[in-house]
Design an enzyme around this catalytic site. Structure first.
Site, mmCIF file in Angstrom:
data_model
loop_
_atom_site.group_PDB
_atom_site.id
_atom_site.type_symbol
_atom_site.label_atom_id
_atom_site.label_comp_id
_atom_site.label_asym_id
_atom_site.label_seq_id
_atom_site.Cartn_x
_atom_site.Cartn_y
_atom_site.Cartn_z
ATOM 1 N N LYS A 1 7.621 2.718 8.360
ATOM 2 C CA LYS A 1 6.191 2.916 8.654
ATOM 3 C C LYS A 1 5.867 2.482 10.078
ATOM 4 O O LYS A 1 5.016 3.078 10.734
ATOM 5 C CB LYS A 1 5.327 2.164 7.639
ATOM 6 C CG LYS A 1 5.343 2.839 6.286
ATOM 7 C CD LYS A 1 4.190 2.412 5.414
ATOM 8 C CE LYS A 1 4.225 3.170 4.091
ATOM 9 N NZ LYS A 1 3.317 2.626 3.091
ATOM 10 N N LYS B 1 12.603 12.337 1.507
ATOM 11 C CA LYS B 1 11.721 12.154 0.353
ATOM 12 C C LYS B 1 10.473 13.038 0.471
ATOM 13 O O LYS B 1 9.954 13.203 1.563
ATOM 14 C CB LYS B 1 11.310 10.671 0.338
ATOM 15 C CG LYS B 1 10.592 10.218 -0.898
ATOM 16 C CD LYS B 1 10.162 8.763 -0.765
ATOM 17 C CE LYS B 1 8.911 8.639 0.083
ATOM 18 N NZ LYS B 1 8.166 7.381 -0.079
ATOM 19 N N LYS C 1 3.459 12.274 0.975
ATOM 20 C CA LYS C 1 2.063 12.698 1.128
ATOM 21 C C LYS C 1 1.751 13.129 2.544
ATOM 22 O O LYS C 1 0.924 13.969 2.792
ATOM 23 C CB LYS C 1 1.155 11.488 0.846
ATOM 24 C CG LYS C 1 0.731 11.338 -0.571
ATOM 25 C CD LYS C 1 -0.163 10.108 -0.638
ATOM 26 C CE LYS C 1 -0.440 9.703 -2.053
ATOM 27 N NZ LYS C 1 -1.005 8.372 -2.155
HETATM 28 P P1 TYM Z 1 2.872 4.888 -3.263
HETATM 29 O O1 TYM Z 1 1.405 5.077 -3.314
HETATM 30 O O2 TYM Z 1 3.601 5.200 -2.011
HETATM 31 O O3 TYM Z 1 3.566 5.717 -4.402
HETATM 32 C C1 TYM Z 1 3.149 5.631 -5.747
HETATM 33 C C2 TYM Z 1 4.338 5.781 -6.678
HETATM 34 O O4 TYM Z 1 4.967 7.051 -6.491
HETATM 35 C C3 TYM Z 1 6.358 6.869 -6.261
HETATM 36 N N1 TYM Z 1 6.820 7.935 -5.354
HETATM 37 C C4 TYM Z 1 7.831 8.774 -5.619
HETATM 38 N N2 TYM Z 1 8.641 8.880 -6.685
HETATM 39 C C5 TYM Z 1 9.568 9.869 -6.658
HETATM 40 N N3 TYM Z 1 9.730 10.730 -5.616
HETATM 41 C C6 TYM Z 1 8.942 10.664 -4.528
HETATM 42 N N4 TYM Z 1 9.099 11.519 -3.525
HETATM 43 C C7 TYM Z 1 7.932 9.638 -4.496
HETATM 44 N N5 TYM Z 1 6.984 9.273 -3.592
HETATM 45 C C8 TYM Z 1 6.320 8.234 -4.122
HETATM 46 C C9 TYM Z 1 6.470 5.484 -5.654
HETATM 47 O O5 TYM Z 1 7.756 4.949 -5.826
HETATM 48 C C10 TYM Z 1 5.416 4.724 -6.424
HETATM 49 O O6 TYM Z 1 5.924 4.276 -7.667
HETATM 50 N N6 TYM Z 1 3.532 0.046 -2.718
HETATM 51 C C11 TYM Z 1 3.189 1.048 -3.698
HETATM 52 C C12 TYM Z 1 1.834 0.821 -4.325
HETATM 53 C C13 TYM Z 1 1.690 -0.511 -4.945
HETATM 54 C C14 TYM Z 1 2.309 -0.953 -6.137
HETATM 55 C C15 TYM Z 1 1.857 -2.289 -6.319
HETATM 56 C C16 TYM Z 1 3.188 -0.359 -7.037
HETATM 57 C C17 TYM Z 1 0.916 -1.527 -4.479
HETATM 58 N N7 TYM Z 1 1.019 -2.607 -5.293
HETATM 59 C C18 TYM Z 1 2.283 -3.032 -7.428
HETATM 60 C C19 TYM Z 1 3.609 -1.118 -8.124
HETATM 61 C C20 TYM Z 1 3.162 -2.438 -8.306
HETATM 62 C C21 TYM Z 1 3.150 2.378 -2.988
HETATM 63 O O7 TYM Z 1 2.962 2.465 -1.828
HETATM 64 O O8 TYM Z 1 3.248 3.424 -3.773
#
Ligand code: TYM
Length: 334
Positions: free
Chosen positions: A115, A197, A200
């Protein structure tokens, strides 16, 4: 344990529109295991602030994310769906845990490095301590299980390390959480560059399927998906594009890779890509219908947010008070 059930915690950032990766790697699995656990799912709006947000748009995205959770099948009367920023204990525990996390640990976080490279003009301290706030999210609810995609694995590891360090110093304060990373779908790849990957923020719209893409758009994106020069539908490392499409098809239909290979034996990539596009569009259509209907029902959504915010505050504050006492902060005079 809450009501004799183990606790599950997860959440997503409130930025942009969710992708098929978010759905297959996380949201779809949340729905399938939510009955077995006492579940908390956050709209992670504090985490989203690590990247500049346009305020009105940000507010709208957070509400849309909440509605998508519900539309995907998470019942807000059974699952605690709430806003992270409405529970101030997250930021408070985040600060305390900052003081129990080493810079050396944070320096190793690959997501920070990625990032920081992507947002070189805004490498802020929040981006750096992001995993500590995430640890606070999870530990506040004494979570046993955290379902996430594979990209969050390192963040789960640091969360466990912080919790163990704290417990070693102060006794059994936190439950040590386990990551739950699905066997299939944990890393859905870009449709245009299958070695990356699905994300978004990809600038190429054809690379990413979004949960709110209409049927024609979904099918068009799959038709344009990059495969390889052959024509055999086979799951293999040297065929990242086809293998990614097979994974998507398998996650949606429940079929194994062997079954998919058999189904498309002798057929070309054209037929296969169309079938994947159609099954994804069919999966998303009912979700989208529920989503648009929900957005109309402002009163219902607001009632859910209010009740769940209060529930989350109750459990989070219980842990926070315990932590404050353990570290020696002076108790409030009531
Ligand atoms: P975020 O918002 O980036 O993504 C949300 C969830 O989607 C999964 N994900 C994917 N899985 C498979 N293939 C992909 N291409 C893909 N892109 C995203 C992510 O692994 C995630 O599970 N840090 C976290 C948010 C967060 C969180 C937490 C999660 C904040 N606090 C506490 C669990 C527990 C995040 O940025 O997810």
């Amino acid at each position: 344990m809450i009501n004799d059930k183990k606790v599950l915690y997860s959440g997503m950032q409130a930025t942009g529109t969710l992708t098929l990766g978010n759905y297959l790697g996380a949201l779809k699995n949340w729905v399938s295991i939510s009955d077995e656990y006492e579940c908390f799912y956050g709209v992670m709006d504090l985490h989203s602030l690590t990247i500049r947000q346009e305020p009105a748009n940000f507010r709208k995205n957070a509400r849309n994310l909440y509605a998508l959770y519900v539309a995907a099948g998470l019942d807000p009367e059974k699952n605690c769906l709430y806003y992270q920023s409405h529970v101030s204990a997250h930021a408070e525990l985040g600060w305390i845990l900052d003081c129990f996390t080493y810079m050396g640990e944070l320096n190793r976080m690959t997501q920070f490095k990625d990032k920081a490279a992507k947002h070189a003009d805004n490498i802020n301290a929040g981006l750096y301590t992001y995993p500590v706030l995430m640890a606070a999210d999870i530990l506040l609810y004494q979570a046993d299980l955290v379902p996430v995609g594979v990209d969050q694995k390192q963040h789960l590891e640091i969360c466990r390390d912080i919790a163990e360090r704290f417990n070693n110093l102060y006794g059994e304060v936190f439950t040590i959480p386990e990551a739950y990373i699905p066997e299939a779908g944990a890393k859905i790849m870009s449709l245009q560059e299958p070695e990356r990957k699905m994300s978004k923020s990809d600038e190429n719209e054809n690379a990413t399927v979004r949960l709110l893409d209409d049927t024609d758009t979904v099918i068009r994106k799959f038709k344009r998906a990059v495969t390889d020069s052959g024509n055999e539908v086979r799951f293999s490392e040297d065929k990242p594009g086809v293998s990614n499409l097979m994974t998507i098809y398998g996650c949606v239909t429940g079929k194994t890779m062997e079954e998919i290979e058999k189904e498309f034996d002798g057929k070309g990539y054209g037929d296969f890509k169309l079938a994947v596009g159609e099954c994804v569009a069919d999966e998303l259509r009912p979700l989208q219908e529920r989503y648009y209907a929900l957005l109309e029902d402002k009163t219902y959504i607001e009632k859910c947010i209010k009740e769940n915010d209060e529930k989350a505050q109750y459990f989070a504050n219980k842990t926070l008070r315990k932590v404050q006492k353990k570290v020696g902060l002076t108790e409030r005079i009531r």
